[in-house]
Design an enzyme around this catalytic site. Structure first.
Site, PDB file in Angstrom:
ATOM      1  N   LYS A  69       0.822  -1.213   0.000  1.00 13.46           N
ATOM      2  CA  LYS A  69       0.000   0.000   0.000  1.00 13.46           C
ATOM      3  C   LYS A  69       0.857   1.265   0.000  1.00 13.46           C
ATOM      4  CE  LYS A  69      -2.528   0.723   3.690  1.00 13.46           C
ATOM      5  NZ  LYS A  69      -2.052  -0.582   4.175  1.00 13.46           N
ATOM      6  N   THR A  71       3.917   1.520  -1.103  1.00 15.05           N
ATOM      7  CA  THR A  71       4.567   1.567  -2.416  1.00 15.05           C
ATOM      8  C   THR A  71       3.640   2.188  -3.456  1.00 15.05           C
ATOM      9  OG1 THR A  71       5.876  -0.399  -1.865  1.00 15.05           O
ATOM     10  CG2 THR A  71       5.683   0.167  -4.191  1.00 15.05           C
ATOM     11  N   ARG A  92       2.552   7.951   7.110  1.00 11.52           N
ATOM     12  CA  ARG A  92       2.906   7.778   8.522  1.00 11.52           C
ATOM     13  C   ARG A  92       4.387   7.475   8.691  1.00 11.52           C
ATOM     14  NH1 ARG A  92      -0.694   2.919  10.172  1.00 11.52           N
ATOM     15  NH2 ARG A  92      -0.197   2.371   8.026  1.00 11.52           N
ATOM     16  N   LYS A 103       8.602  -6.601   9.214  1.00 16.50           N
ATOM     17  CA  LYS A 103       8.637  -5.930   7.915  1.00 16.50           C
ATOM     18  C   LYS A 103      10.048  -5.591   7.454  1.00 16.50           C
ATOM     19  CE  LYS A 103       5.359  -2.881   7.118  1.00 16.50           C
ATOM     20  NZ  LYS A 103       4.426  -1.746   7.297  1.00 16.50           N
ATOM     21  N   ALA A 272      -3.526   0.814  12.678  1.00 12.59           N
ATOM     22  CA  ALA A 272      -4.968   0.874  12.396  1.00 12.59           C
ATOM     23  C   ALA A 272      -5.754  -0.240  13.061  1.00 12.59           C
ATOM     24  CB  ALA A 272      -5.210   0.837  10.888  1.00 12.59           C
ATOM     25  N   PHE A 300      -3.602  -0.959   7.071  1.00 14.60           N
ATOM     26  CA  PHE A 300      -4.263  -2.245   6.868  1.00 14.60           C
ATOM     27  C   PHE A 300      -5.379  -2.155   5.822  1.00 14.60           C
ATOM     28  CE2 PHE A 300      -2.602  -2.869  11.335  1.00 14.60           C
ATOM     29  CZ  PHE A 300      -1.578  -3.711  10.950  1.00 14.60           C
ATOM     30  N   PHE A 380       3.263  -7.825  -9.414  1.00 17.33           N
ATOM     31  CA  PHE A 380       4.460  -8.564  -9.022  1.00 17.33           C
ATOM     32  C   PHE A 380       4.930  -9.393 -10.218  1.00 17.33           C
ATOM     33  CE2 PHE A 380       2.643  -7.384  -5.051  1.00 17.33           C
ATOM     34  CZ  PHE A 380       3.693  -7.303  -4.149  1.00 17.33           C
ATOM     35  N   TRP A 408       6.765  -0.279  -8.073  1.00 17.05           N
ATOM     36  CA  TRP A 408       7.957  -0.926  -7.519  1.00 17.05           C
ATOM     37  C   TRP A 408       9.036  -1.040  -8.582  1.00 17.05           C
ATOM     38  CZ3 TRP A 408      11.624  -4.596  -7.905  1.00 17.05           C
ATOM     39  CH2 TRP A 408      12.344  -4.921  -6.749  1.00 17.05           C
TER      40      TRP A 408
END
Length: 555
Positions: A69, A71, A92, A103, A272, A300, A380, A408
């Site tokens: 999200k 990205t 954020r 992560k 969240a 999220f 992807f 990406w």
């Protein structure tokens, strides 16, 4: 190349060059080195705020495969700038807990990142540390008051709800006993730690409109009760002034840049699933004051972050998004269709089709706000042509604008098509969003409306503890506040095992927490941890720095 290698391959511009794009003079910036700066609050222009176009990026239900999200948010921002729109990404700040936990980093990915990536993922400008200190100052004042023989307020230690905070995943601190060591060690009592992103101080920072409002909100923090049953607030300890003083720099949004050398503002970082999940109102208004478009995200899936963005943040700030971007990935939808995590990179059109109801649910719930929705398929390398065709055809049949997001691999260039659809949606929308509930509704009715409209639940049940706490909320005069439901992010329901699009389920409200300073009530559905633990193999084991100061392992 991995994310860190890509980030290090691009030389950041001096932050003044980024500020020049926003027509901000050198004298207005507060520099934190060459590539970071604080923005003064007097740059916010309320008239321009209402003229700007706010774009909210949200997602389908998260999976272990990740949806990207952030990205997409950064890629879309760069894409909008490439097609001639003055756009600013407003996101954020990462928490060190996830950075060193699962992560490994939280500044976007590939060619859609904010930089300097290492600084942003680590200590940045110290905002999280200031939040910790303000939180823990109040904790120290509470225990000092309980200990005092001359200024004791009669606080019943068993009722104190306020916990200490630390920005790290540490399950051993969830439940602790403090005050040991005899008379000089304080009064022993049970307490614990929240991760900093779950602190009410974080929530307050992100809901405040200025320093005075921040201080007023600190004063309203509900701590617990006296032995006579009367409530105790932070103002009763004269805590608000010192807490606000610690936050005098942290309240200012931070200016950085994307890999495409476009402005990005980063500020605040509540999760969240346990808080409101969006950056600060101040940062969003700052972006709208300085640019024509602001691309922001909510944590999220849309059932958590987007719902709270509309019903809590937008309502309080007087904002209304012009469009919503719903991020979906083929591999995540295959997971929701029942395909094992280890097999998501292999083509499976059948599993993808079975997972599409999750996408449909998020589309349906987002439409309840009355704001146009655009689907971004985050691409992807494992996605097959047949899978891509299926999801594009599905969205087109639903009448939903859809575009591939290739941020990406290609940065802003890979998000230009998405940007065109977003502009078309945003510039044709002239209304304001419709909230899920009214503030005049009872707390129970607010919960039912969110559970049924946003989650798709058939019924809401309240535990005996929750029913008792509802009476407390009413007694404190907090029934008119919005609600911030804490639940698992792994399912639309409150049961993380119910993936896909569960139906005919119930939501159980186990208990409530009160965030009077932040300005909302927190119903807790299921088992929610406000202090996560590290995984079996934490990302911290891969992070290293060499003799020349080069960092590895952040991704």
């Amino acid at each position: 190349m991995n994310d860190l290698q890509i980030a290090n391959s691009v030389a950041p511009w001096p932050i003044q060059d980024i500020a020049d794009q926003l027509h901000i003079s050198r004298g207005e910036l507060e520099f934190y080195g060459k590539y970071k700066a604080k923005l003064p609050l007097d740059l916010i222009n309320e008239e321009k705020v209402q003229q700007g176009k706010l774009i909210l990026v949200t997602a389908i239900t998260p999976t272990p495969a990740g949806e990207g999200k952030t990205t997409v948010t950064i890629g879309l921002n760069d894409g909008l700038n490439r097609i001639g729109k003055a756009s600013i990404a407003v996101i954020r700040e990462p928490s060190l807990g996830p950075v060193f936990g699962i992560k490994g980093g939280a500044a976007g990915g590939g060619w859609s990142q904010v930089i300097p990536m290492e600084d942003i993922n680590l200590h940045f400008t110290g905002d999280f540390h200031a939040i910790e200190k303000a939180n823990n100052l109040l904790s120290a004042l509470i225990d000092n008051t309980i200990q005092s023989k001359t200024r004791n307020l009669g606080i019943d230690p068993r009722t104190v709800l306020w916990k200490r905070a630390m920005d790290m995943n540490d399950r051993s601190l969830r439940n602790i006993i403090i005050g040991l060591g005899g008379k000089n060690g304080g009064i022993p009592r049970e307490t614990g730690f929240n991760i900093t992103a779950a602190s009410e101080v974080m929530a307050i920072l992100c809901m405040s409109k200025d320093l005075e409002d921040l201080k007023d909100r600190f004063a309203r923090i509900y701590i617990g009760d006296r032995f006579d049953g009367s409530p105790v607030f932070a103002r009763d300890l004269n805590a608000q002034g010192a807490m606000a003083t610690l936050m005098k720099e942290a309240i200012k949004p931070n200016l950085v840049q994307t890999l495409g050398h476009h402005p990005a503002i980063i500020h605040g970082g509540p999760f969240a699933n346990i808080a409101q999940g969006t950056n600060s109102i101040l940062a969003t208004k700052m972006g709208l004051s300085l640019g024509d478009y602001v691309v922001t995200e909510a944590g999220f899936g849309s059932d958590l972050g987007a719902e709270k963005f509309f019903n809590i943040k937008s309502r309080a700030a007087g904002l209304s998004p012009k469009a919503v971007v719903l991020v979906a990935t083929i591999r995540a939808l295959k997971y929701h269709g029942g395909k094992p995590l280890k097999e998501l990179t292999s083509e499976d059109v059948e599993a993808l089709e079975k997972g599409l109801p999750n996408l449909q649910h998020h589309l349906d719930s987002l439409r309840s706000f009355g704001v146009p929705v655009v689907v971004a398929v985050n691409v992807f390398s494992s996605d097959s042509e047949a899978e891509i065709k299926l999801i594009l055809d599905y969205c087109q049949k639903q009448g939903v604008p859809v575009a591939l997001s290739e941020g990406w691999a290609r940065g802003g260039e890979g998000c230009q098509d998405l940007g065109e659809l977003v502009v078309e949606a945003a510039e044709s929308y002239q209304n304001r969003f419709t909230p899920t509930y009214q503030l005049e509704d009872s707390v129970e009715e607010k919960i039912r409306k969110v559970a049924q409209t946003i989650y798709g639940a058939s019924v809401v049940e309240f535990s005996p503890v929750a029913k008792s706490q509802l009476k407390k909320i009413e007694k404190l005069g907090l029934s008119q506040l919005p609600i911030c439901i804490a639940k698992t992010q792994k399912s639309i329901s409150d049961n993380e095992k119910l993936i896909g699009r569960p139906r005919d389920f119930k939501i159980t409200i186990r208990e409530f927490e009160i965030a009077a300073g932040a300005g909302f009530v927190i119903p807790i559905a299921g088992e929610i941890l406000r202090m996560p633990g590290l995984p079996e193999v934490p990302s911290a084991e891969s992070v290293d720095i060499d003799a020349e100061g080069r960092i590895s392992g952040l991704f």
